[in-house]
Design a protein around this motif. Sequence first.
Motif, PDB file in Angstrom:
ATOM      1  N   SER A   1       4.303  -9.198  -0.624  1.00  0.00           N
ATOM      2  CA  SER A   1       4.649  -8.007   0.013  1.00  0.00           C
ATOM      3  C   SER A   1       3.663  -7.155   0.706  1.00  0.00           C
ATOM      4  CB  SER A   1       5.200  -6.917  -0.989  1.00  0.00           C
ATOM      5  OG  SER A   1       4.341  -6.448  -1.719  1.00  0.00           O
ATOM      6  N   VAL A   2       3.871  -6.379   1.666  1.00  0.00           N
ATOM      7  CA  VAL A   2       3.009  -5.466   2.500  1.00  0.00           C
ATOM      8  C   VAL A   2       2.184  -4.600   1.404  1.00  0.00           C
ATOM      9  CG1 VAL A   2       2.856  -3.497   4.123  1.00  0.00           C
ATOM     10  CG2 VAL A   2       4.437  -5.563   4.356  1.00  0.00           C
TER      11      VAL A   2
ATOM     12  N   VAL B   1      -0.600  -6.927  -0.358  1.00  0.00           N
ATOM     13  CA  VAL B   1      -1.709  -7.157   0.920  1.00  0.00           C
ATOM     14  C   VAL B   1      -2.465  -6.034   0.797  1.00  0.00           C
ATOM     15  CG1 VAL B   1      -2.258  -8.180   3.172  1.00  0.00           C
ATOM     16  CG2 VAL B   1      -0.251  -8.995   1.855  1.00  0.00           C
ATOM     17  N   THR B   2      -1.832  -4.831   1.200  1.00  0.00           N
ATOM     18  CA  THR B   2      -2.589  -3.449   1.217  1.00  0.00           C
ATOM     19  C   THR B   2      -3.476  -3.355  -0.072  1.00  0.00           C
ATOM     20  OG1 THR B   2      -0.881  -2.468   2.499  1.00  0.00           O
ATOM     21  CG2 THR B   2      -2.298  -1.055   1.533  1.00  0.00           C
ATOM     22  N   SER B   3      -2.902  -3.680  -1.214  1.00  0.00           N
ATOM     23  CA  SER B   3      -3.724  -3.387  -2.659  1.00  0.00           C
ATOM     24  C   SER B   3      -4.818  -4.346  -2.450  1.00  0.00           C
ATOM     25  CB  SER B   3      -2.765  -3.658  -3.777  1.00  0.00           C
ATOM     26  OG  SER B   3      -3.559  -3.550  -4.835  1.00  0.00           O
ATOM     27  N   TRP B   4      -4.712  -5.512  -1.875  1.00  0.00           N
ATOM     28  CA  TRP B   4      -5.762  -6.537  -1.948  1.00  0.00           C
ATOM     29  C   TRP B   4      -6.821  -6.157  -1.149  1.00  0.00           C
ATOM     30  CZ3 TRP B   4      -2.140 -11.456  -1.179  1.00  0.00           C
ATOM     31  CH2 TRP B   4      -1.353 -11.458  -2.282  1.00  0.00           C
ATOM     32  N   ILE B   5      -6.377  -5.325   0.093  1.00  0.00           N
ATOM     33  CA  ILE B   5      -7.527  -5.158   1.134  1.00  0.00           C
ATOM     34  C   ILE B   5      -8.163  -3.914   0.726  1.00  0.00           C
ATOM     35  CG2 ILE B   5      -7.670  -3.971   3.400  1.00  0.00           C
ATOM     36  CD1 ILE B   5      -5.181  -5.753   4.246  1.00  0.00           C
TER      37      ILE B   5
ATOM     38  N   LYS C   1      -5.715 -15.927  -1.872  1.00  0.00           N
ATOM     39  CA  LYS C   1      -4.491 -15.705  -1.135  1.00  0.00           C
ATOM     40  C   LYS C   1      -4.762 -14.786   0.185  1.00  0.00           C
ATOM     41  CE  LYS C   1      -0.777 -15.924  -4.791  1.00  0.00           C
ATOM     42  NZ  LYS C   1       0.046 -15.248  -5.458  1.00  0.00           N
ATOM     43  N   LEU C   2      -5.596 -13.773  -0.047  1.00  0.00           N
ATOM     44  CA  LEU C   2      -6.048 -12.780   0.734  1.00  0.00           C
ATOM     45  C   LEU C   2      -6.910 -13.739   1.733  1.00  0.00           C
ATOM     46  CD1 LEU C   2      -6.089 -10.009   2.182  1.00  0.00           C
ATOM     47  CD2 LEU C   2      -8.298  -9.707   0.588  1.00  0.00           C
TER      48      LEU C   2
END
Length: 154
Positions: free
Chosen positions: A26-27, A30-34, A48-49
């Motif tokens: 989910s967005v 991905v935001t959390s990963w960034i 994954k990132l």
Amino acid sequence: MAVQRHLRQYRTGRGHAPDPGPKPPSVREVTSWIMTHPEHLRDEVAGKLHRLRERDPELDRLTLHVRKFAVMMTARHGDRLEDWITEVERDSLAPLAGFARNLRRDFDAVRNGLSLPHSSGAVEGNINRLKMLKRQMFGRASLDLLRKRVLLTR
């Protein structure tokens, strides 16, 4: 006859849509990963990132800009702010360029916030606590009771 054949295919599993495969992140994920420091990401998530960044050059550039800003914040490198803003404004990532333009509007304050060890965090925390108490008491009692509750919760 054709209806029976279709029913047989349905019952035996033929004619179904193919398995869609793994669900894309989910967005929010991905935001959390960034936003997470690369050293604190699990290997699986980092992979994954990395794959997402390889497939999307804009996401890759966004991640680099965000991480450079995070280094400025955590290491107090406010002296790098001008270069960061200029670099982001040259990039084609419109939302991030808008953020950079807004930082430029109050440049001195932002640079000092990224450079100086002083913090208004304690003050902001107290303000948030007071607002929460006020919201909880709204419509229930007088100002005197609110004052007593604020004094007793210290």
